[in-house]
Design a protein around this motif. Structure first.
Motif, mmCIF file in Angstrom:
data_model
loop_
_atom_site.group_PDB
_atom_site.id
_atom_site.type_symbol
_atom_site.label_atom_id
_atom_site.label_comp_id
_atom_site.label_asym_id
_atom_site.label_seq_id
_atom_site.Cartn_x
_atom_site.Cartn_y
_atom_site.Cartn_z
ATOM 1 N N ASN A 1 -21.131 -72.689 15.026
ATOM 2 C CA ASN A 1 -20.936 -72.374 16.447
ATOM 3 C C ASN A 1 -19.612 -72.916 16.956
ATOM 4 O OD1 ASN A 1 -23.351 -71.002 16.729
ATOM 5 N ND2 ASN A 1 -24.480 -72.824 17.323
ATOM 6 N N GLU A 2 -19.262 -74.100 16.533
ATOM 7 C CA GLU A 2 -18.031 -74.746 16.994
ATOM 8 C C GLU A 2 -16.791 -73.994 16.520
ATOM 9 O OE1 GLU A 2 -16.346 -77.839 19.214
ATOM 10 O OE2 GLU A 2 -18.454 -77.390 18.939
ATOM 11 N N LEU A 3 -16.816 -73.518 15.268
ATOM 12 C CA LEU A 3 -15.651 -72.854 14.687
ATOM 13 C C LEU A 3 -15.724 -71.337 14.791
ATOM 14 C CD1 LEU A 3 -15.142 -75.072 11.517
ATOM 15 C CD2 LEU A 3 -14.043 -75.272 13.738
ATOM 16 N N HIS A 4 -16.824 -70.815 15.351
ATOM 17 C CA HIS A 4 -17.007 -69.379 15.563
ATOM 18 C C HIS A 4 -17.035 -68.584 14.263
ATOM 19 C CE1 HIS A 4 -16.502 -70.290 19.758
ATOM 20 N NE2 HIS A 4 -15.334 -70.842 19.505
ATOM 21 N N PHE A 5 -17.764 -69.107 13.280
ATOM 22 C CA PHE A 5 -17.987 -68.404 12.025
ATOM 23 C C PHE A 5 -19.483 -68.364 11.758
ATOM 24 C CE2 PHE A 5 -13.661 -70.199 11.058
ATOM 25 C CZ PHE A 5 -12.997 -68.982 11.010
ATOM 26 N N SER A 6 -19.875 -67.566 10.776
ATOM 27 C CA SER A 6 -21.284 -67.516 10.409
ATOM 28 C C SER A 6 -21.650 -68.764 9.606
ATOM 29 C CB SER A 6 -21.579 -66.261 9.579
ATOM 30 O OG SER A 6 -20.962 -66.367 8.311
ATOM 31 N N GLN A 7 -22.943 -69.075 9.579
ATOM 32 C CA GLN A 7 -23.397 -70.237 8.826
ATOM 33 C C GLN A 7 -23.139 -70.049 7.336
ATOM 34 O OE1 GLN A 7 -27.379 -71.529 9.803
ATOM 35 N NE2 GLN A 7 -27.096 -70.985 11.955
ATOM 36 N N ALA A 8 -23.283 -68.818 6.855
ATOM 37 C CA ALA A 8 -23.042 -68.543 5.430
ATOM 38 C C ALA A 8 -21.585 -68.848 5.068
ATOM 39 C CB ALA A 8 -23.381 -67.093 5.116
ATOM 40 N N LYS A 9 -20.657 -68.447 5.934
ATOM 41 C CA LYS A 9 -19.239 -68.718 5.666
ATOM 42 C C LYS A 9 -18.968 -70.222 5.646
ATOM 43 C CE LYS A 9 -14.534 -67.984 7.385
ATOM 44 N NZ LYS A 9 -13.973 -68.311 6.113
#
Length: 163
Positions: free
Chosen positions: A133-141
């Motif tokens: 959420n903080e870095l605006h990526f998916s959890q998988a990434k």
């Protein structure tokens, strides 16, 4: 057609559009706001469309508003992300990493993103979900990048020890 009958048709279509937008990825509140905006636009335009033309018009306007809102939110997120990365928190982040037990030669070979991942996961002990959420990526990434960063760091440390 009576006014009450027309209003019921508009409300039914609005409920359909809300469900449609939710399936497209909108939050319930946003979908309801968009449907309400479309109804206001219909009232302000002071037109009465046939039911055959009303449904496609309603969907077209609602989808257009949804895409506009999505693009606006993405733009705001990127602006906030840039501000966050240039703020004092980014500087304290580098200071903390530099004060860690890792050698400077190893830290210099990691990218800013890799350093952020290591710091957030191990120094701050944040969850994958929080980091995503903080870095605006998916959890998988984030999981993949953390694995690759650890592997890269391990190789760098082994190389550093052998020198």
């Amino acid at each position: 057609m009576e006014i009450n009958q027309y209003e019921n048709i508009v409300l039914d279509i609005a409920q359909e559009v809300v469900r449609f937008l939710i399936k497209k990825g909108a939050r319930r509140q946003d979908a309801e706001d968009i449907a309400q905006d479309v109804m206001v636009k219909l009232i302000e335009a002071n037109i009465i469309l046939e039911e055959i033309k009303l449904r496609p018009w309603f969907y077209k306007v609602a989808l257009s508003k949804f895409y506009d809102k999505y693009r606006r939110n993405k733009r705001y997120e990127s602006i906030l992300y840039e501000l966050y990365n240039t703020s004092e928190t980014a500087n304290t982040f580098h200071t903390k990493l530099n004060n860690s037990n890792l050698p400077y030669e190893v830290l210099d070979q990691l990218s800013h993103y890799q350093l952020q991942l290591i710091y957030l996961k191990y120094d701050e002990q944040r969850t994958i979900k929080f980091i995503a959420n903080e870095l605006h990526f998916s959890q998988a990434k984030i999981k993949i990048d953390l694995f690759r960063t650890r592997t890269h760091l391990k190789k760098l440390l082994e190389k550093y020890k052998n020198e």
